[in-house]
Design a protein around this motif. Structure first.
Motif, PDB file in Angstrom:
ATOM      1  N   THR A  71      36.535  25.291  41.658  1.00 46.07           N
ATOM      2  CA  THR A  71      36.873  26.677  41.984  1.00 46.07           C
ATOM      3  C   THR A  71      38.144  27.065  41.257  1.00 46.07           C
ATOM      4  N   ASN A  72      38.144  28.220  40.624  1.00 49.77           N
ATOM      5  CA  ASN A  72      39.329  28.722  39.936  1.00 49.77           C
ATOM      6  C   ASN A  72      40.275  29.332  40.969  1.00 49.77           C
ATOM      7  N   THR A  75      42.670  33.086  40.128  1.00 49.76           N
ATOM      8  CA  THR A  75      42.246  34.484  40.047  1.00 49.76           C
ATOM      9  C   THR A  75      41.865  35.016  41.419  1.00 49.76           C
ATOM     10  N   ASP A  77      39.506  36.955  42.214  1.00 53.91           N
ATOM     11  CA  ASP A  77      38.061  37.035  42.456  1.00 53.91           C
ATOM     12  C   ASP A  77      37.336  35.703  42.240  1.00 53.91           C
ATOM     13  N   GLN A  78      38.080  34.651  42.009  1.00 56.01           N
ATOM     14  CA  GLN A  78      37.542  33.308  41.779  1.00 56.01           C
ATOM     15  C   GLN A  78      36.572  33.270  40.601  1.00 56.01           C
ATOM     16  N   SER A  79      36.810  34.138  39.616  1.00 56.24           N
ATOM     17  CA  SER A  79      35.972  34.116  38.422  1.00 56.24           C
ATOM     18  C   SER A  79      36.109  32.756  37.743  1.00 56.24           C
ATOM     19  N   ALA A  80      35.118  32.404  36.969  1.00 58.04           N
ATOM     20  CA  ALA A  80      35.114  31.094  36.307  1.00 58.04           C
ATOM     21  C   ALA A  80      36.358  30.921  35.449  1.00 58.04           C
ATOM     22  N   SER A  82      38.613  30.090  32.405  1.00 62.43           N
ATOM     23  CA  SER A  82      38.387  30.189  30.964  1.00 62.43           C
ATOM     24  C   SER A  82      38.595  28.828  30.303  1.00 62.43           C
TER      25      SER A  82
END
Length: 97
Positions: A71-72, A75, A77-80, A82
């Motif tokens: 889990t990121n 961020t 929104d927990q976006s993937a 990079s």
């Protein structure tokens, strides 16, 4: 010198407050790091871990790589994560002794 201001976020936008990093330790001598963050500035004094403060108020010791995968935690929104972030954290992790 204070960091430049940004637009900020409303608290209601933080859905996973226990999974959003707000602050971490560093080897930089000041509270703000101008112009970016280099992997060797990430603090590694706790058996290969750094302390991370989360938006819900808790603090947890983690290895750098664990902050982006699976889990990121960087961020809202927990976006993937990079490839740049993953590579950065890999360098930081490898610099830990």
């Amino acid at each position: 010198t204070p960091m430049p201001s940004n637009s900020g976020r409303a608290l209601s936008e933080i859905v996973y407050s226990s999974e959003l990093i707000l602050v971490t330790e560093s080897n930089y001598p000041y509270s703000e790091i101008p112009g970016g963050f280099e992997p060797d500035l990430m603090y590694a004094g706790h058996t290969g871990m750094a302390d991370f403060g989360f938006s819900d108020g808790h603090v947890k010791s983690l290895k750098p790589n664990a902050t982006a995968l699976p889990t990121n935690l960087w961020t809202i929104d927990q976006s993937a994560a990079s490839n740049v972030l993953i590579a950065f954290l890999d360098v930081a992790q490898k610099s830990y002794k």
